[in-house]
Write a protein that holds these residues in place. Structure first.
Motif, mmCIF file in Angstrom:
data_model
loop_
_atom_site.group_PDB
_atom_site.id
_atom_site.type_symbol
_atom_site.label_atom_id
_atom_site.label_comp_id
_atom_site.label_asym_id
_atom_site.label_seq_id
_atom_site.Cartn_x
_atom_site.Cartn_y
_atom_site.Cartn_z
ATOM 1 N N GLY A 1 79.203 66.024 94.801
ATOM 2 C CA GLY A 1 77.907 66.464 94.500
ATOM 3 C C GLY A 1 77.540 67.394 93.661
ATOM 4 N N PRO A 2 77.896 68.642 94.263
ATOM 5 C CA PRO A 2 77.583 69.910 93.554
ATOM 6 C C PRO A 2 77.874 70.028 92.337
ATOM 7 C CG PRO A 2 77.904 70.197 96.027
ATOM 8 C CD PRO A 2 78.236 68.764 95.518
ATOM 9 N N GLY A 3 79.377 69.694 92.145
ATOM 10 C CA GLY A 3 80.249 69.520 90.891
ATOM 11 C C GLY A 3 79.438 68.922 89.997
ATOM 12 N N CYS A 4 78.984 67.749 89.971
ATOM 13 C CA CYS A 4 78.456 67.045 89.087
ATOM 14 C C CYS A 4 77.019 67.488 88.506
ATOM 15 C CB CYS A 4 77.966 65.537 89.496
ATOM 16 S SG CYS A 4 79.452 64.614 89.606
ATOM 17 N N ILE A 5 76.148 68.114 89.591
ATOM 18 C CA ILE A 5 75.014 68.835 89.014
ATOM 19 C C ILE A 5 75.321 70.066 88.452
ATOM 20 C CG2 ILE A 5 72.903 69.847 89.839
ATOM 21 C CD1 ILE A 5 72.785 67.415 91.619
ATOM 22 N N GLY A 6 76.404 70.856 88.721
ATOM 23 C CA GLY A 6 76.957 72.115 88.417
ATOM 24 C C GLY A 6 77.144 71.858 86.597
ATOM 25 N N GLN A 7 78.091 70.758 86.356
ATOM 26 C CA GLN A 7 78.474 70.432 84.910
ATOM 27 C C GLN A 7 77.161 70.234 84.284
ATOM 28 O OE1 GLN A 7 81.494 68.233 83.359
ATOM 29 N NE2 GLN A 7 82.586 67.663 85.194
ATOM 30 N N LEU A 8 76.184 69.572 84.819
ATOM 31 C CA LEU A 8 75.108 69.328 84.056
ATOM 32 C C LEU A 8 74.238 70.369 83.635
ATOM 33 C CD1 LEU A 8 73.224 66.870 83.160
ATOM 34 C CD2 LEU A 8 72.177 66.999 85.379
ATOM 35 N N PHE A 9 74.260 71.533 84.740
ATOM 36 C CA PHE A 9 73.247 72.673 84.423
ATOM 37 C C PHE A 9 74.099 73.702 83.644
ATOM 38 C CE2 PHE A 9 70.304 71.008 87.340
ATOM 39 C CZ PHE A 9 69.228 72.056 87.523
ATOM 40 N N HIS A 10 75.363 73.717 83.765
ATOM 41 C CA HIS A 10 76.048 74.601 82.759
ATOM 42 C C HIS A 10 75.867 73.874 81.257
ATOM 43 C CE1 HIS A 10 77.831 77.222 85.828
ATOM 44 N NE2 HIS A 10 78.584 76.148 86.491
ATOM 45 N N ARG A 11 75.880 72.751 81.169
ATOM 46 C CA ARG A 11 75.601 72.254 79.720
ATOM 47 C C ARG A 11 74.296 72.071 79.435
ATOM 48 N NH1 ARG A 11 80.686 69.207 81.299
ATOM 49 N NH2 ARG A 11 82.215 69.803 79.632
ATOM 50 N N SER A 12 73.344 72.761 80.226
ATOM 51 C CA SER A 12 71.911 72.560 80.105
ATOM 52 C C SER A 12 71.281 74.077 80.536
ATOM 53 C CB SER A 12 71.206 71.685 80.775
ATOM 54 O OG SER A 12 71.717 70.284 80.753
ATOM 55 N N SER A 13 72.127 74.911 80.111
ATOM 56 C CA SER A 13 71.800 76.493 80.626
ATOM 57 C C SER A 13 70.813 76.983 80.049
ATOM 58 C CB SER A 13 73.201 77.141 80.581
ATOM 59 O OG SER A 13 73.510 77.300 79.356
ATOM 60 N N PHE A 14 70.333 76.901 78.944
ATOM 61 C CA PHE A 14 69.145 77.192 78.223
ATOM 62 C C PHE A 14 67.854 76.334 78.460
ATOM 63 C CE2 PHE A 14 72.557 78.530 75.149
ATOM 64 C CZ PHE A 14 72.256 80.018 75.106
ATOM 65 N N THR A 15 67.873 75.334 78.935
ATOM 66 C CA THR A 15 66.790 74.424 79.080
ATOM 67 C C THR A 15 66.295 74.367 80.596
ATOM 68 O OG1 THR A 15 68.213 72.418 79.125
ATOM 69 C CG2 THR A 15 67.197 73.152 77.175
ATOM 70 N N ALA A 16 67.210 74.126 81.615
ATOM 71 C CA ALA A 16 67.101 74.020 82.980
ATOM 72 C C ALA A 16 66.139 74.952 83.600
ATOM 73 C CB ALA A 16 68.332 74.092 83.772
ATOM 74 N N PRO A 17 66.137 76.288 83.370
ATOM 75 C CA PRO A 17 65.128 77.069 83.848
ATOM 76 C C PRO A 17 63.690 76.670 83.464
ATOM 77 C CG PRO A 17 67.054 78.608 82.912
ATOM 78 C CD PRO A 17 67.008 77.024 82.347
ATOM 79 N N PHE A 18 63.183 76.031 82.632
ATOM 80 C CA PHE A 18 61.996 75.726 82.263
ATOM 81 C C PHE A 18 61.385 74.485 83.017
ATOM 82 C CE2 PHE A 18 63.473 78.183 78.613
ATOM 83 C CZ PHE A 18 62.619 79.284 78.720
ATOM 84 N N ASN A 19 62.497 73.513 83.445
ATOM 85 C CA ASN A 19 62.233 72.724 84.450
ATOM 86 C C ASN A 19 61.905 73.324 85.750
ATOM 87 O OD1 ASN A 19 63.392 70.805 82.543
ATOM 88 N ND2 ASN A 19 63.006 69.447 84.204
#
Length: 307
Positions: free
Chosen positions: A226-244
């Motif tokens: 679980g955390p690993g999948c979402i970690g992959q997603l966030f590491h590859r979305s590191s510029f955009t996720a903070p605005f969500n």
């Protein structure tokens, strides 16, 4: 223009027939859409009305409903149709001073634009703690969604019905405790306030949309806990996720193409809460200076005979 279900309401019931539906659940802008050359903009939270009474902020505000478009004009017109509160909403954004469609042709004027070329790690909060907090929020919400679908269609929740990464997040979400969830919401609030303070000094922030080229299919399912999948997603979305997380608007503009592959390259602009007007003015200016609607890669779905 935003990432998987269009917020239908009144006059926009027909919009789902002419616009691709999308929902930003993982990022401030739908990152996979960046590689298609589509203008991609995430509105701030509270900007969209919900069609169904049971609809509320998706994933505790980490996602909004919207649609995809090829032009700034269409994106602005869509937001004009769906913005604003419904009766009973717990809070609402301030109404714009003029229709967003009119902002597209207005000059953005002189802007204070900050520049960020490296991912957010270590700013405001520790990046790994940020990812873990969001994994807890996402996964617990995912449990309710999947359980609801399973009950509605009388289907089991297992590997025969759910993809590995979603099933891993579902399993993790069932283990998250109430206290952990509350702490995750508190971290989200801290990030939102830090980003809010930034935009008291700057009108916009310019970043890459993504930190790397598109990855092969199946990459996000690798290491499917679980955390690993979402970690992959966030590491590859590191510029955009903070605005969500902050609930503030951002847009990805397809201004360039990768010379090696022909894939579109998105450039992200983020603004302070409620400042879609600034983004639309700039987007309109950029679209006039570097139009992208007819730009296509060497191989694309519309390139075959009879398309």
């Amino acid at each position: 223009m935003l990432g998987s279900a269009l917020a239908h309401l009144g006059r926009v019931d027909e919009a789902d027939r002419i616009l691709d539906a999308a929902e930003h659940a993982s990022r401030a802008v739908g990152d996979d859409v960046v590689h298609t050359g589509i203008l991609n903009r995430r509105a701030h939270v509270c900007q969209y009305r919900a069609r169904w009474h049971q609809a509320d902020e998706v994933f505790s505000g980490l996602a909004v409903h919207g649609a995809l478009s090829r032009s700034v004009r269409d994106s602005a017109a869509l937001l004009d149709l769906v913005h604003g509160p419904e009766a009973g909403d717990p809070y609402a954004a301030q109404r714009p001073t003029r229709p967003y469609a009119q902002e597209v042709t207005r000059s953005p004027g002189s802007l204070r634009i900050g520049l960020l070329t490296r991912p957010w790690g270590g700013r405001a909060v520790d990046w790994e703690e940020f990812v873990l907090a969001n994994a807890r929020i996402w996964s617990t919400h995912l449990v309710t969604w999947i359980d609801g679908l399973a009950a509605a269609h009388a289907r089991p929740v297992d590997s025969t019905t759910v993809e590995p990464e979603a099933l891993a997040a579902y399993s993790y979400g069932r283990q998250v405790g109430g206290t952990e969830f509350v702490h995750a919401l508190a971290m989200r609030n801290g990030v939102a306030r830090a980003i809010g303070r930034y935009f008291t000094a700057y009108d916009l922030l310019l970043t890459p949309t993504l930190p790397e080229p598109p990855v092969p299919l199946g990459t996000y399912a690798e290491g499917a806990d679980g955390p690993g999948c979402i970690g992959q997603l966030f590491h590859r979305s590191s510029f955009t996720a903070p605005f969500n997380v902050a609930g503030t608007p951002a847009m990805s503009v397809p201004l360039e193409t990768d010379p090696a592959t022909g894939f579109p390259v998105g450039v992200q602009f983020a603004a302070g809460y409620g400042r879609e007007d600034v983004l639309f003015r700039l987007a309109g200016q950029l679209e006039r200076a570097a139009p992208w609607a007819r730009r296509t890669p060497a191989v694309w779905a519309g390139g075959h005979d009879g398309a």
